[in-house]
Design a protein around this motif. Structure first.
Motif, PDB file in Angstrom:
ATOM      1  N   UNK A   1       5.716  20.676  23.149  1.00 35.78           N
ATOM      2  CA  UNK A   1       4.568  20.200  22.378  1.00 35.78           C
ATOM      3  C   UNK A   1       4.256  21.217  21.288  1.00 35.78           C
ATOM      4  N   UNK A   2       3.735  20.725  20.184  1.00 30.65           N
ATOM      5  CA  UNK A   2       3.251  21.593  19.114  1.00 30.65           C
ATOM      6  C   UNK A   2       1.850  21.140  18.701  1.00 30.65           C
ATOM      7  N   UNK A   3       1.092  22.075  18.184  1.00 34.61           N
ATOM      8  CA  UNK A   3      -0.211  21.780  17.597  1.00 34.61           C
ATOM      9  C   UNK A   3      -0.022  21.696  16.092  1.00 34.61           C
ATOM     10  N   UNK A   4      -0.515  20.634  15.492  1.00 39.20           N
ATOM     11  CA  UNK A   4      -0.360  20.458  14.055  1.00 39.20           C
ATOM     12  C   UNK A   4      -1.697  20.665  13.366  1.00 39.20           C
ATOM     13  N   UNK A   5      -1.677  21.498  12.328  1.00 37.74           N
ATOM     14  CA  UNK A   5      -2.869  21.826  11.556  1.00 37.74           C
ATOM     15  C   UNK A   5      -3.239  20.654  10.640  1.00 37.74           C
ATOM     16  N   UNK A   6      -4.464  20.690  10.188  1.00 37.52           N
ATOM     17  CA  UNK A   6      -5.018  19.622   9.354  1.00 37.52           C
ATOM     18  C   UNK A   6      -4.191  19.381   8.099  1.00 37.52           C
ATOM     19  N   UNK A   7      -3.754  20.445   7.425  1.00 36.88           N
ATOM     20  CA  UNK A   7      -3.032  20.271   6.162  1.00 36.88           C
ATOM     21  C   UNK A   7      -1.721  19.521   6.351  1.00 36.88           C
ATOM     22  N   UNK A   8      -1.039  19.741   7.458  1.00 36.19           N
ATOM     23  CA  UNK A   8       0.201  19.009   7.743  1.00 36.19           C
ATOM     24  C   UNK A   8      -0.127  17.556   8.084  1.00 36.19           C
ATOM     25  N   UNK A   9      -1.214  17.354   8.846  1.00 38.87           N
ATOM     26  CA  UNK A   9      -1.594  15.987   9.220  1.00 38.87           C
ATOM     27  C   UNK A   9      -2.012  15.168   8.002  1.00 38.87           C
ATOM     28  N   UNK A  60      -1.467  13.881  21.872  1.00 35.80           N
ATOM     29  CA  UNK A  60      -2.160  14.522  22.990  1.00 35.80           C
ATOM     30  C   UNK A  60      -3.408  15.221  22.462  1.00 35.80           C
ATOM     31  N   UNK A  61      -4.483  15.144  23.239  1.00 37.72           N
ATOM     32  CA  UNK A  61      -5.724  15.812  22.860  1.00 37.72           C
ATOM     33  C   UNK A  61      -5.809  17.136  23.599  1.00 37.72           C
TER      34      UNK A  61
END
Length: 131
Positions: A1-9, A60-61
């Motif tokens: 799993x990775x966490x994606x930052x707002x700018x990528x989203x 995923x949250x």
């Protein structure tokens, strides 16, 4: 799993038919509350908000709690003592990645400064994962 930052989203939502979207769709992605909040805040229309809320169900949250907010405060204090002024939202995003021991995919270079103080922060290198 990775966490994606707002700018990528943001790029993901703006270019749903792109290589970026295909890449993100192929990964197990986690979003934290800060990223979700920033996306909703930046939405330009109600339709865009609805699109975000619908899409959030596919990721995923990553839950944060009171202790995480305290740790974010300590992180910000440590960073400030080393001459780094980092936005609260970005510190919480970094802390969430550290908490879940997952890499963070971001375009913001200041996360490298956070990583300098907190080497346990893993940053996702999209170039190393290109198909």
């Amino acid at each position: 799993m990775i966490l994606i930052d707002t700018n990528v989203m943001i790029d993901y939502f703006r270019s749903r038919d792109s290589e970026l979207a295909a890449k993100i769709d192929s990964l197990q992605v986690g979003l934290c509350g800060v990223v979700r909040t920033e996306l909703i805040h930046g939405a330009r229309t109600e339709e865009e908000v609805d699109d975000y809320l619908y899409a959030f169900k596919t990721f995923d949250y990553l839950i944060t709690d009171d202790y995480d907010w305290d740790c974010t405060g300590f992180m910000l204090q440590t960073l400030r003592s080393r001459g780094l002024q980092i936005p609260l939202a970005d510190a919480m995003i970094a802390l969430t990645a550290i908490k879940y021991d997952i890499p963070l995919w971001t375009y913001d270079h200041h996360f490298k400064f956070i990583q300098g103080c907190y080497p346990e922060l893993k940053l996702y290198d999209n170039t190393a994962h290109a198909d």
